[in-house]
Design a protein around this motif. Structure first.
Motif, PDB file in Angstrom:
ATOM      1  N   GLY A  91     -14.000   0.791 -13.245  1.00 50.77           N
ATOM      2  CA  GLY A  91     -14.962   1.222 -12.237  1.00 50.77           C
ATOM      3  C   GLY A  91     -14.692   0.808 -10.818  1.00 50.77           C
ATOM      4  N   HIS A  92     -13.489   0.318 -10.529  1.00 48.80           N
ATOM      5  CA  HIS A  92     -13.157  -0.106  -9.177  1.00 48.80           C
ATOM      6  C   HIS A  92     -12.336   0.970  -8.463  1.00 48.80           C
ATOM      7  N   GLU A  93     -12.128   0.751  -7.194  1.00 48.78           N
ATOM      8  CA  GLU A  93     -11.363   1.690  -6.375  1.00 48.78           C
ATOM      9  C   GLU A  93      -9.922   1.209  -6.226  1.00 48.78           C
ATOM     10  N   VAL A  94      -8.978   2.152  -6.294  1.00 50.15           N
ATOM     11  CA  VAL A  94      -7.587   1.876  -5.958  1.00 50.15           C
ATOM     12  C   VAL A  94      -7.241   2.681  -4.714  1.00 50.15           C
ATOM     13  N   ALA A  95      -6.641   2.023  -3.725  1.00 50.07           N
ATOM     14  CA  ALA A  95      -6.330   2.678  -2.459  1.00 50.07           C
ATOM     15  C   ALA A  95      -4.878   2.399  -2.074  1.00 50.07           C
ATOM     16  N   TYR A  96      -4.395   3.155  -1.093  1.00 46.23           N
ATOM     17  CA  TYR A  96      -2.986   3.092  -0.700  1.00 46.23           C
ATOM     18  C   TYR A  96      -2.663   1.807   0.070  1.00 46.23           C
ATOM     19  N   HIS A  97      -1.418   1.332  -0.150  1.00 42.86           N
ATOM     20  CA  HIS A  97      -0.942   0.133   0.545  1.00 42.86           C
ATOM     21  C   HIS A  97       0.570   0.230   0.741  1.00 42.86           C
ATOM     22  N   GLY A  98       1.018   1.440   1.095  1.00 41.61           N
ATOM     23  CA  GLY A  98       2.440   1.681   1.235  1.00 41.61           C
ATOM     24  C   GLY A  98       3.101   1.901  -0.114  1.00 41.61           C
ATOM     25  N   TYR A  99       4.406   2.171  -0.098  1.00 46.71           N
ATOM     26  CA  TYR A  99       5.163   2.311  -1.345  1.00 46.71           C
ATOM     27  C   TYR A  99       5.748   0.966  -1.766  1.00 46.71           C
ATOM     28  N   LYS A 100       6.464   0.307  -0.850  1.00 47.06           N
ATOM     29  CA  LYS A 100       6.988  -1.032  -1.109  1.00 47.06           C
ATOM     30  C   LYS A 100       6.517  -2.019  -0.043  1.00 47.06           C
ATOM     31  N   HIS A 101       5.281  -1.790   0.464  1.00 47.90           N
ATOM     32  CA  HIS A 101       4.694  -2.697   1.461  1.00 47.90           C
ATOM     33  C   HIS A 101       5.454  -2.615   2.791  1.00 47.90           C
ATOM     34  N   GLU A 102       5.708  -1.379   3.240  1.00 52.28           N
ATOM     35  CA  GLU A 102       6.437  -1.152   4.482  1.00 52.28           C
ATOM     36  C   GLU A 102       5.591  -1.482   5.708  1.00 52.28           C
ATOM     37  N   SER A 103       6.260  -1.830   6.795  1.00 52.06           N
ATOM     38  CA  SER A 103       5.592  -1.986   8.087  1.00 52.06           C
ATOM     39  C   SER A 103       5.459  -0.610   8.724  1.00 52.06           C
TER      40      SER A 103
END
Length: 282
Positions: A91-103
């Motif tokens: 029941g939680h949300e998953v959101a974007y955070h880059g593909y490999k944590h790119e700047s």
């Protein structure tokens, strides 16, 4: 929104708490430049994040009945699919955070688009979702990033530091603004609890804060924000706070939060939709 404006919240709620975790795994600079393969201890530390720490966090959230948002690099979703699927199933949300944590600040616009397209593909294939949120891995962004996010179907970001209320970022050529839900370093567990052996400074002294002082700091930040009717989010990381002793620290923090009956506990996505509705954009 003027400096004196306090947001309105659903029902009788005075303020909002949008708990958030960054499930970075072993991604980041070492992953991007390839040096991680020469530092197996770093890979192990990062892999502990989705493999061992994340399930503990999910169990704790079930116990205290608090929803959360998990910002996850798509590479982590690919490599730990079952663990990431559990976030959605519970029941939680998953959101974007880059593909490999790119700047994202260092990427040209087309490169940003390519990263987001890859993330969208992975999230749909593995999780069956079109995420609506984004947290820039580097804590900053390029001038073109807001428009790129809107083009990718994102409705909010939790990346900047300039306010303690959600606000709208208007982008030329887009009818709907991007909602920004600011976070702050005071609620980043790395600032207090992340241990590194290099550089060895201060030499011979502790390099993590007292758990009691950390808890006190976090409780005061929560109380202050809730008293002012604001929106508070966190930059917690399961590989930092999802260890047995630190999980007890989180448990006490959540118990403190739950003592109030005037707080709207929501995902960042819920806060974003509410903000758009309040400003006539939903």
């Amino acid at each position: 929104m003027s400096p004196s404006t306090t947001p309105n919240w659903p029902g009788e709620s005075r303020a909002s708490m949008a708990l958030a975790f960054d499930v970075d795994g072993p991604t980041g600079d070492a992953m991007l430049n390839g040096s991680i393969w020469q530092k197996p201890e770093y890979f192990g530390f990062g892999a502990y994040d989705p493999y061992r720490a994340l399930p503990r966090i999910l169990d704790l959230l079930d116990a205290v009945r608090i929803p959360a948002t998990f910002f996850v690099p798509a590479w982590v979703v690919e490599n730990w699919p079952r663990q990431c699927q559990a976030i959605v199933e519970r029941g939680h949300e998953v959101a974007y955070h880059g593909y490999k944590h790119e700047s994202f600040y260092a990427l040209e616009l087309e490169e940003q688009r390519q990263v987001m397209e890859k993330c969208r593909e992975v999230f749909w294939k593995v999780l069956g979702i079109r995420a609506e949120g984004f947290r820039t891995p580097s804590g900053d962004w390029h001038t073109h990033t807001p428009g790129m996010l809107l083009d990718a179907g994102v409705i909010y970001s939790s990346s900047m530091r300039g306010d303690d209320r959600p606000y709208l970022v208007n982008v030329a050529g887009h009818s709907r603004p991007l909602v920004e839900i600011p976070g702050h370093w005071e609620l980043d567990d790395y600032a207090s609890l992340a241990y590194t052996k290099g550089p060895n400074f201060p030499s011979g002294l502790d390099r993590t804060a007292s758990y009691e002082l950390t808890l006190d700091n976090w409780c005061r930040e929560f109380d202050g924000a809730m008293d002012e009717g604001l929106c508070l989010t966190t930059l917690f990381h399961p590989k930092i706070t999802g260890k047995p002793g630190r999980l007890l620290l989180l448990e006490r923090l959540f118990e403190h939060m739950r003592k109030r009956d005037d707080v709207w506990f929501a995902t960042c996505r819920d806060v974003a939709h509410w903000t758009l509705k309040e400003h006539g954009n939903d």
